[in-house]
Design a protein around this motif. Sequence first.
Motif, short mmCIF file in Angstrom:
data_model
loop_
_atom_site.label_atom_id
_atom_site.label_comp_id
_atom_site.label_asym_id
_atom_site.label_seq_id
_atom_site.Cartn_x
_atom_site.Cartn_y
_atom_site.Cartn_z
N ASN A 111 49.16 -17.12 11.12
CA ASN A 111 50.44 -17.33 10.46
C ASN A 111 51.18 -16.05 10.14
O ASN A 111 52.15 -16.08 9.36
CB ASN A 111 50.24 -18.15 9.19
N GLY A 112 50.74 -14.94 10.69
CA GLY A 112 51.50 -13.70 10.54
C GLY A 112 50.81 -12.59 9.81
O GLY A 112 51.37 -11.49 9.67
N GLN A 142 51.88 -16.52 5.84
CA GLN A 142 53.32 -16.65 5.72
C GLN A 142 53.90 -15.64 4.72
O GLN A 142 55.00 -15.12 4.90
CB GLN A 142 53.66 -18.08 5.28
N ILE A 193 53.80 -24.05 8.67
CA ILE A 193 52.42 -23.67 8.93
C ILE A 193 52.13 -23.76 10.42
O ILE A 193 52.34 -24.82 11.05
CB ILE A 193 51.45 -24.58 8.15
N GLN A 203 54.23 -12.50 6.63
CA GLN A 203 55.36 -12.58 7.55
C GLN A 203 56.68 -12.38 6.80
O GLN A 203 57.58 -11.66 7.27
CB GLN A 203 55.36 -13.93 8.26
N ALA A 204 56.81 -13.01 5.62
CA ALA A 204 58.03 -12.84 4.84
C ALA A 204 58.20 -11.40 4.37
O ALA A 204 59.31 -10.85 4.39
CB ALA A 204 58.01 -13.79 3.64
N PRO A 222 57.82 -17.10 0.83
CA PRO A 222 57.60 -17.86 2.06
C PRO A 222 57.77 -19.35 1.80
O PRO A 222 56.80 -20.07 1.57
CB PRO A 222 56.16 -17.49 2.44
N TYR A 236 59.44 -21.30 7.23
CA TYR A 236 58.03 -20.98 6.96
C TYR A 236 57.15 -22.22 7.12
O TYR A 236 56.63 -22.77 6.16
CB TYR A 236 57.88 -20.36 5.57
N SER A 285 46.67 -19.96 5.48
CA SER A 285 47.96 -20.09 6.16
C SER A 285 49.10 -19.57 5.28
O SER A 285 50.01 -18.87 5.75
CB SER A 285 48.20 -21.56 6.51
N CYS A 329 56.15 -27.53 6.26
CA CYS A 329 56.71 -26.32 5.64
C CYS A 329 56.27 -26.19 4.19
O CYS A 329 56.00 -27.17 3.50
CB CYS A 329 58.23 -26.35 5.70
#
Length: 610
Positions: A24-25, A424, A445, A427-428, A438, A443, A420, A480
């Motif tokens: 997930n990033g 996120q 999953i 990633q954010a 996130p 965002y 997960s 989400c």
Amino acid sequence: MSLYAGFGTGLDYLPYQVYQYFSNGGTQAWVQRATAADAVAASTTILNVPIPARTTQTPTPAGSAPTGTGTAPSSAVTGVVLATVTAPVINPEQAAIGIQWPALTPANSVDAYQVTCTANTPGAVAQSVWVAQGSGNLTATFTGLVPGTTYTFQVVPYKGTSAGPSIATPPTFSTLAPYTAVPALQITSKGVGAYGNSIYVDLVQSWNPGRFHLFVKSGSTAQGSLVESWQDVSLVPTDPRYVVSMVNSSLSGSSYITVANLLPPTGTSQGTGQTPDASWTPVLATGVQLAGGSDGVQAINLATTLANGFAAIEDVLLINLCGNSASTGGIPDQSVISAAMAWVTQRGSAFLVLDAPSVPAPADSGTATSSYLLLLPAATPPGNYQPATSYAAMYGPWVQVSDPAGTSVSSTRMLAPGGSVMGQFAQADSNVGPNQAPAGTDYAIVGAVGVEQLFTNDQLDTLNVAGFNVIRPVPQAGYCIMGVRTIKAGMPDRYIPIRRMLTYLENILVSTTRFAAFKPNGPQLWQKISGIVTQQLTTIMMSGQLAGTIPSQAFFVVCDDTNNTPSTVANGEVHLTVGVALQSPAEYIVIQISQYQGGVSTAVSNLPTG
């Protein structure tokens, strides 16, 4: 797979959480084991190869009796003595003996000497060698003897084919008893616990004398279980390939084991040097299993574990506590979670992502809602997770994702959402910054195909007010994260982006002003601090992470004689007050930072505008 042995038995959720985090990033993760205080690391001790400071003796080649004619020697060989040996290589005195005797004169009275070595045991077979006539002392050596055994020697001179008188009293010599090996190398699993009992090591001869290869295997002795290879290493501390320096290196050392050199021995040991020599070599062996590892029985002090494990890491941390299939609801016990909540609050630069308990069918969404509210401190009445803190947020329900350990593309697995969600978050942070939670349709999953429960609008409203962040399906977007609440009810830091932005700013400002410690504390330093901090906050404002478009709207900085009084200066403190306008809610948040010789302190409060 090769480093962590895949997903294990499937009963522990940690490997799946880590997998979901990176899917997930997430880009970097630390895994901290929580162990009991009485847990023990597995280990094994390798002995050395004891060697005295002597050289190996080369046996006198076997020969045949001299031929020809002549007068037999009339003198006996006398003065037989043990041969001298000097340089360090192997154990000659355990399995070899050399003797010396004076050559008979005149030299032409003897062609050769027959030397016989016989063990003083019934039925022993004699060894016989021939030594040609020479001058001075002559030598005969025998190898392949039995340690700790007495041998009798017979030296007979020959002229032609005729034997002269032998030694009147044959000498006897004894080989030394076998030397006792001593502990040389201790190998210990890097972490405590029973898992270390599944580590195996091989010690194999290197291509260089005095060195060895150390191979580490996990799970079995099979070659496919090899996880680390430390080649051509030595037990000698001055060797550039010293095994302790290499394996225990904090930069590039082993992920599985630590080693300790147990040489020299504590007392005098025959055959082992007190300083490095050829005896500083471990016994070669394969398939040596580490043993004695134990998980312990005492209660785990999670706060201490987290404090010790992350003490040296100054980054702002995201923390998730992984449960297993044996724990109630698939999450850690309440006492463990409360300890973690207290720790992240005390640390300040950490945020705890909490997993909701699993509430599978046939339980319905109403049961799940009630189960969640029993834990949330912002619920009415307050739940069991205490103390209420803005440094933690709870997510649920559990998410059904494609099974990374499954053999079929249609395999799925129900997992806690924490891994997960943390991915996120990462990633954010990378795409926007800590001011972006996130949440929302951006965002979703990764790999999610379902959730454990679907909630009604009324249930969603109730959970949101109580500080619970629901993961739910959104058409055209996926499953989400639809919530930005911490588990603290009060303003302003009940919102995740507010709390994390404050944490980020505190961390940035502490690092930026660290140079001030030990500097002359006066107007020149205060002006420099104000300038550096203003520049830093302007950059953050221009990236859109603060409210307002000009500095006067976005922040203020105070570092002068109003907050640096004569008494604080006398105490070795420099004080900085920073106010920042965050995007939601619209109010100033005041950060107080004090740098002093012993460390740093921070405090946060809100200052309503208007």
